[in-house]
Design a protein around this motif. Structure first.
Motif, PDB file in Angstrom:
ATOM      1  N   LEU A 297       3.216   6.258 -12.848  1.00 60.69           N
ATOM      2  CA  LEU A 297       2.803   4.867 -12.643  1.00 60.69           C
ATOM      3  C   LEU A 297       1.838   4.440 -13.746  1.00 60.69           C
ATOM      4  N   SER A 298       0.856   5.283 -14.053  1.00 64.14           N
ATOM      5  CA  SER A 298      -0.131   4.963 -15.084  1.00 64.14           C
ATOM      6  C   SER A 298       0.519   4.841 -16.450  1.00 64.14           C
ATOM      7  N   GLU A 299       1.555   5.656 -16.680  1.00 65.10           N
ATOM      8  CA  GLU A 299       2.232   5.655 -17.973  1.00 65.10           C
ATOM      9  C   GLU A 299       3.129   4.432 -18.136  1.00 65.10           C
ATOM     10  N   GLU A 300       3.852   4.078 -17.096  1.00 69.98           N
ATOM     11  CA  GLU A 300       4.846   3.008 -17.184  1.00 69.98           C
ATOM     12  C   GLU A 300       4.269   1.615 -16.958  1.00 69.98           C
TER      13      GLU A 300
ATOM     14  N   LEU B 295      -5.877   1.733  -7.975  1.00 66.25           N
ATOM     15  CA  LEU B 295      -5.722   3.094  -7.449  1.00 66.25           C
ATOM     16  C   LEU B 295      -7.042   3.700  -7.013  1.00 66.25           C
ATOM     17  N   THR B 296      -6.978   4.455  -5.934  1.00 68.43           N
ATOM     18  CA  THR B 296      -8.119   5.278  -5.510  1.00 68.43           C
ATOM     19  C   THR B 296      -7.600   6.681  -5.209  1.00 68.43           C
ATOM     20  N   GLN B 297      -8.437   7.682  -5.414  1.00 71.84           N
ATOM     21  CA  GLN B 297      -8.014   9.062  -5.214  1.00 71.84           C
ATOM     22  C   GLN B 297      -8.704   9.664  -4.005  1.00 71.84           C
TER      23      GLN B 297
ATOM     24  N   ALA C  76      -4.152  13.295  -3.266  1.00 74.64           N
ATOM     25  CA  ALA C  76      -3.280  12.137  -3.104  1.00 74.64           C
ATOM     26  C   ALA C  76      -3.928  10.908  -3.737  1.00 74.64           C
ATOM     27  N   TYR C  77      -3.091   9.952  -4.088  1.00 72.24           N
ATOM     28  CA  TYR C  77      -3.567   8.721  -4.723  1.00 72.24           C
ATOM     29  C   TYR C  77      -3.070   7.537  -3.897  1.00 72.24           C
ATOM     30  N   LEU C  78      -3.983   6.600  -3.643  1.00 74.47           N
ATOM     31  CA  LEU C  78      -3.651   5.432  -2.846  1.00 74.47           C
ATOM     32  C   LEU C  78      -3.550   4.219  -3.769  1.00 74.47           C
ATOM     33  N   LEU C  79      -2.393   3.575  -3.742  1.00 70.89           N
ATOM     34  CA  LEU C  79      -2.169   2.365  -4.519  1.00 70.89           C
ATOM     35  C   LEU C  79      -2.155   1.173  -3.577  1.00 70.89           C
ATOM     36  N   LYS C  80      -3.024   0.228  -3.837  1.00 69.13           N
ATOM     37  CA  LYS C  80      -3.087  -0.994  -3.044  1.00 69.13           C
ATOM     38  C   LYS C  80      -3.034  -2.144  -4.036  1.00 69.13           C
ATOM     39  N   VAL C  81      -1.850  -2.775  -4.134  1.00 68.37           N
ATOM     40  CA  VAL C  81      -1.611  -3.698  -5.236  1.00 68.37           C
ATOM     41  C   VAL C  81      -0.897  -4.964  -4.768  1.00 68.37           C
TER      42      VAL C  81
ATOM     43  N   THR D 161       0.847  -1.192   0.000  1.00 64.48           N
ATOM     44  CA  THR D 161       0.000   0.000   0.000  1.00 64.48           C
ATOM     45  C   THR D 161       0.881   1.240   0.000  1.00 64.48           C
ATOM     46  N   LEU D 162       0.695   2.092  -1.005  1.00 65.31           N
ATOM     47  CA  LEU D 162       1.496   3.304  -1.166  1.00 65.31           C
ATOM     48  C   LEU D 162       0.599   4.512  -1.332  1.00 65.31           C
ATOM     49  N   GLN D 163       1.093   5.658  -0.869  1.00 65.10           N
ATOM     50  CA  GLN D 163       0.425   6.934  -1.143  1.00 65.10           C
ATOM     51  C   GLN D 163       1.277   7.701  -2.142  1.00 65.10           C
ATOM     52  N   LEU D 164       0.676   8.113  -3.257  1.00 70.37           N
ATOM     53  CA  LEU D 164       1.408   8.731  -4.348  1.00 70.37           C
ATOM     54  C   LEU D 164       0.987  10.183  -4.553  1.00 70.37           C
ATOM     55  N   THR D 165       1.949  11.011  -4.925  1.00 75.41           N
ATOM     56  CA  THR D 165       1.621  12.358  -5.381  1.00 75.41           C
ATOM     57  C   THR D 165       1.032  12.240  -6.783  1.00 75.41           C
TER      58      THR D 165
END
Length: 298
Positions: free
Chosen positions: A236-239, A247-249, A253-258, A225-229
């Motif tokens: 992340l979306s591009e790569e 992802l949830t917004q 901030a954006y929360l990644l739970k993967v 679980t990460l919090q992204l700017t």
């Protein structure tokens, strides 16, 4: 390395250098599996052609092309000799010619268009990818002819059962029949894909294996679980296609739970964006990143 692979690699590098944050020499070394000296040659070549390769805090980026070096009329036309060289390169996949530098300069300059750097694939690479998708759809084995492995330093045929393509079709996860194990293959290193009529036979051996969005494989995943700017979210979306569904917004901030299988893949992403990502869980991943950052002096 075949000539079409060299051209494809340069386009890949241009695409990386055109991203908002660019990339480090370490990124280039790892992604292309080359030495630091080769990285320096790549960057020097791009500068000689006319690209402005900027460096800031160890990250390299291309913003624009030196218009004085290549005029518009030089970019949109080809001589008959150059046109023939392109045809020969596509047909034979390997060519050496005195006009090659002129042609390469124009091709590189054309890559100033971002959409070109994202979609340029050599004809043979595109055909191989199409055949691999066909095999996955019909669940049949394929032969990868003259696959060039940097790990073993060999060039040989591989009988495989393709499982999944990822990272814009640059990588293939597959079961190699001879070695009896799950492996990762780079599509640009496949000379030719040959379809067979043999149905897949070993799915029971790798049926429980998965591939995470960062290209790591394994049987048991762990939720990170990460919090992204916003910047980290965009990169992340591009790569990493497919990341959006994890992802949830919340506000800005954006929360990644993967789910991930190994720390190496997601770790490279986090370490490449210092100050842009906060690790929320698990603690084991926090420790991994801390140790890697300390070893790298970050």
């Amino acid at each position: 390395m075949l000539e079409h692979q060299k051209i494809f690699r340069i386009f890949q590098l241009l695409a990386r250098l055109r991203t908002p944050l660019g990339c480090t020499k370490a990124d280039i070394k790892e992604d292309f599996e080359v030495s630091e000296r080769t990285v320096e040659r790549y960057l020097s070549l791009l500068r000689n052609i006319g690209f402005h390769v900027e460096s800031h805090r160890g990250r390299y980026r291309i913003r624009s092309l030196n218009e004085k070096r290549l005029q518009v009329e030089d970019l949109i036309t080809f001589t008959l000799e150059e046109a023939q060289l392109i045809k020969t390169a596509l047909e034979n996949q390997q060519v050496k010619h005195p006009l090659q530098q002129s042609l390469m300069s124009k091709l590189y300059a054309m890559a100033e268009m971002p959409e070109l750097t994202e979609t340029i694939f050599d004809q043979s690479v595109s055909n191989n990818i199409s055949l691999l998708y066909h095999a996955m759809k019909h669940k049949t084995q394929v032969v990868l002819h003259n696959y060039q492995s940097l790990n073993s330093g060999t060039v040989r045929d591989r009988l495989i059962e393709p499982i999944r393509m990822y990272r814009y079709n640059r990588y293939l996860a597959a079961w190699e029949v001879e070695d009896g194990m799950l492996k990762e293959f780079k599509t640009e290193r496949i000379e030719k894909v040959e379809l067979t009529e043999t149905p897949i036979r070993y799915s029971a051996s790798y049926g429980n294996y998965g591939v995470d969005i960062f290209g790591m494989t394994g049987e048991k995943s762990t939720i990170a679980t990460l919090q992204l700017t916003r910047r980290a979210f965009l990169l992340l979306s591009e790569e990493f296609p497919g990341a959006e569904k994890h992802l949830t917004q919340k506000n800005n901030a954006y929360l990644l739970k993967v789910p991930v299988y190994k720390w190496e893949g997601i770790g490279r992403f986090v370490l490449g964006l210092p100050g842009e990502i906060t690790i929320i869980a698990p603690d084991a991943f926090k420790t991994y990143v801390k140790n890697k950052a300390g070893a790298a002096g970050i």
